[in-house]
Write a protein that holds these residues in place. Sequence first.
Motif, PDB file in Angstrom:
ATOM      1  N   PRO A 112       6.932  -6.519   4.086  1.00 44.08           N
ATOM      2  CA  PRO A 112       5.494  -6.362   4.321  1.00 44.08           C
ATOM      3  C   PRO A 112       5.170  -4.926   4.723  1.00 44.08           C
ATOM      4  O   PRO A 112       5.943  -4.275   5.443  1.00 44.08           O
ATOM      5  N   VAL A 113       4.027  -4.420   4.251  1.00 41.00           N
ATOM      6  CA  VAL A 113       3.577  -3.082   4.631  1.00 41.00           C
ATOM      7  C   VAL A 113       2.708  -3.216   5.872  1.00 41.00           C
ATOM      8  O   VAL A 113       1.671  -3.882   5.825  1.00 41.00           O
ATOM      9  N   THR A 142      -1.430  -3.752   6.395  1.00 40.76           N
ATOM     10  CA  THR A 142      -2.043  -4.163   5.127  1.00 40.76           C
ATOM     11  C   THR A 142      -1.637  -5.607   4.831  1.00 40.76           C
ATOM     12  O   THR A 142      -0.792  -6.185   5.504  1.00 40.76           O
ATOM     13  N   GLU A 143      -2.240  -6.150   3.786  1.00 41.27           N
ATOM     14  CA  GLU A 143      -1.848  -7.490   3.341  1.00 41.27           C
ATOM     15  C   GLU A 143      -0.819  -7.427   2.218  1.00 41.27           C
ATOM     16  O   GLU A 143      -0.404  -8.460   1.686  1.00 41.27           O
ATOM     17  N   TYR A 144      -0.407  -6.194   1.888  1.00 41.62           N
ATOM     18  CA  TYR A 144       0.514  -6.022   0.756  1.00 41.62           C
ATOM     19  C   TYR A 144       1.964  -6.167   1.202  1.00 41.62           C
ATOM     20  O   TYR A 144       2.360  -5.693   2.278  1.00 41.62           O
ATOM     21  N   THR A 145       2.771  -6.788   0.386  1.00 38.40           N
ATOM     22  CA  THR A 145       4.219  -6.886   0.595  1.00 38.40           C
ATOM     23  C   THR A 145       4.937  -6.266  -0.599  1.00 38.40           C
ATOM     24  O   THR A 145       4.650  -6.614  -1.752  1.00 38.40           O
ATOM     25  N   ILE A 146       5.829  -5.342  -0.318  1.00 35.85           N
ATOM     26  CA  ILE A 146       6.633  -4.748  -1.390  1.00 35.85           C
ATOM     27  C   ILE A 146       7.609  -5.810  -1.878  1.00 35.85           C
ATOM     28  O   ILE A 146       8.381  -6.360  -1.078  1.00 35.85           O
TER      29      ILE A 146
END
Length: 645
Positions: free
Chosen positions: A124-125, A128-132
Amino acid sequence: MTYPALFSPIKIRGLELKNRIIFPAMGTKMPNEERFVTQQLIDYHVARAEGGCGLNFTEVCSVYAPASPKKFLAISEDKYIPGLQQLTDAIHNAGGKAGIQLWLGGLAVASDPEQMIIIPSPVPVPGTEYTIPGAEIETLKAAANAFGEGARRAVQAGFDAIEFHAGHNYTPHSFLSPFFNRRTDEYGGDLQNRARFLIECISSIRQNIPDDMPLFMRIDAHDDYLEGGLSIEDVIAFCNMSKAAGVDALDVSRGNFSSAAIKYEVPPIDLPRGFNVDNADRIRRETGMITVAVGRINTPGQAEEILADGKADMVVIGRAQLADPEFCMKAQSGNSDDIVQCVACNQGCYDGFVSSEVPYITCLRNPALGRESEYKLMMTDHPKKVVVAGGGIAGLEAAMVLKRRGHQPIVCEATGALGGQFALAGEAPRKEEMKAAAISRGEQVIREGIEVRLDSPVTESLLEELKPDEVIVAIGAAPMQLNIPGSQLTKVTNSHDVLSGEAMVSGEVVIIGGGLVGLEVAEYLHGKASKITVVEMLDKVAKDLGELRSICVMESLRESGVHLLTNTKCLEINEYGVVIENKGEVSEYPCDSVVVAIGAKSRNYEGLQHFCNERQIPIHVVGDALRARRALNAVSEAHEVARMI
């Protein structure tokens, strides 16, 4: 002194090296935006090859085009071969051998948002709600193939050796380490599966290079600060697998950029010299492989002892060759006392690398780093007598450059010793090498035949006597005074007097100022004072320390039990203690002694300026005499001025 083990040849497959010294892969920011070799990078490597190094490795070189960040070298396409060929040709012409470090950066590639991040498991970043995502198997197959293609291009470009980077939190290490790799397919789980991607990369490389070409591998000895990470037993087992797959030599490093263990990647002066040698020794004994020792190996005597004791077959000497590109030549010729010593300050090599404001790495001890061609010293056609006021590290640098250009410098130092604040800084815990380097530089200046006058402050009458053609003012700075009620009490002293031993403090001590000097005073007083408290106006201490030194200093302060009061202002000093204000609340904090460490102010040189202006004598002011800053800036300015006279 001679170093027979260090300067003995070694043969690895078909490659014979003239000595056991490796100049390692270190980030420089010298490649251009589009990942090509530059003339600056060539000059940088040539200087070390001409200086006698056995094997130069490039910095990390991307093999996979979708994960190839800007400003780092790449070998992911054929278009990069000509530039790399120019680099190898130049190193060969300088009498050296060239190695290339093949690299897949993982999370480090995030420096270029356009590039693919290849990691084993989702991350997870923060914020943010983004996950690599974790890498798909198809991507891993393509990346492993890219290592082979990169190796093929390296052969075409004329490299003598290849290094596979399997450490430092980059993609291969992330797959190997159970801390990062949480996959449940054939690339995760037990060590055999976690090693699968790395073995595929190694096999791909080996299949694309000649049988007589050696393959090195950079590996972490174990995981630091990563709970449940790799043990040294895991690493040894993997190294034995890599040996079967075609790896010839192990470059045993440490560190990762996901934790405080980053301090081991570019170890500052706080870490013991040779801190990782015993790990290399054990790995060498339990694998039977050619092994390279890494980590704060910075003198020829230290390197000789490691090799003579059989703890490694080769040594990495990196930053010591940044500080002095002639390190190898001086050591081999018996002139090791003339080596300009690295002090692991990290100001130019690491802090400069991570700073967006610094175009490429620099070095406190070597202002010519990255400007090797531009900074070749030119003899003067008009020799001048130049008085250098101040025998600190900047004044000594100016004098040395002036002498080597054919001028007549005279160093006048107000105290009874050379080295200035650089030597004083060496009184702080773990910084003995800094004091030794300052003393060594003074001895080098004297051996150079430069006139040195101690206990000789530069006055107008002294200038009348010496009649210089030009003057360089490098008299440094003095501690700033604290202008509050009670600051003149006998219980109050300053950081310089404490570190120099002129002032003794004990009992409960309050240090006003939480910058580098204040914190070093706190460490210095550990064991001498019963309680140590640092009072800092800003929201955090150590703001003027580089990242890696800060990690070490803060760890030491915690272990020492030093109290840190931030967002706190000292209003008054009285016989009982100090009056402080925190978030609008005023209170009295008891103490027996107060040490002021709020910074330094340039010493007054108006009289010298007036004298020189009246007589039309050019005068140059450098370093802290101009304004208090880091030693890196002071030495660079002094070098530049001495080049221009």
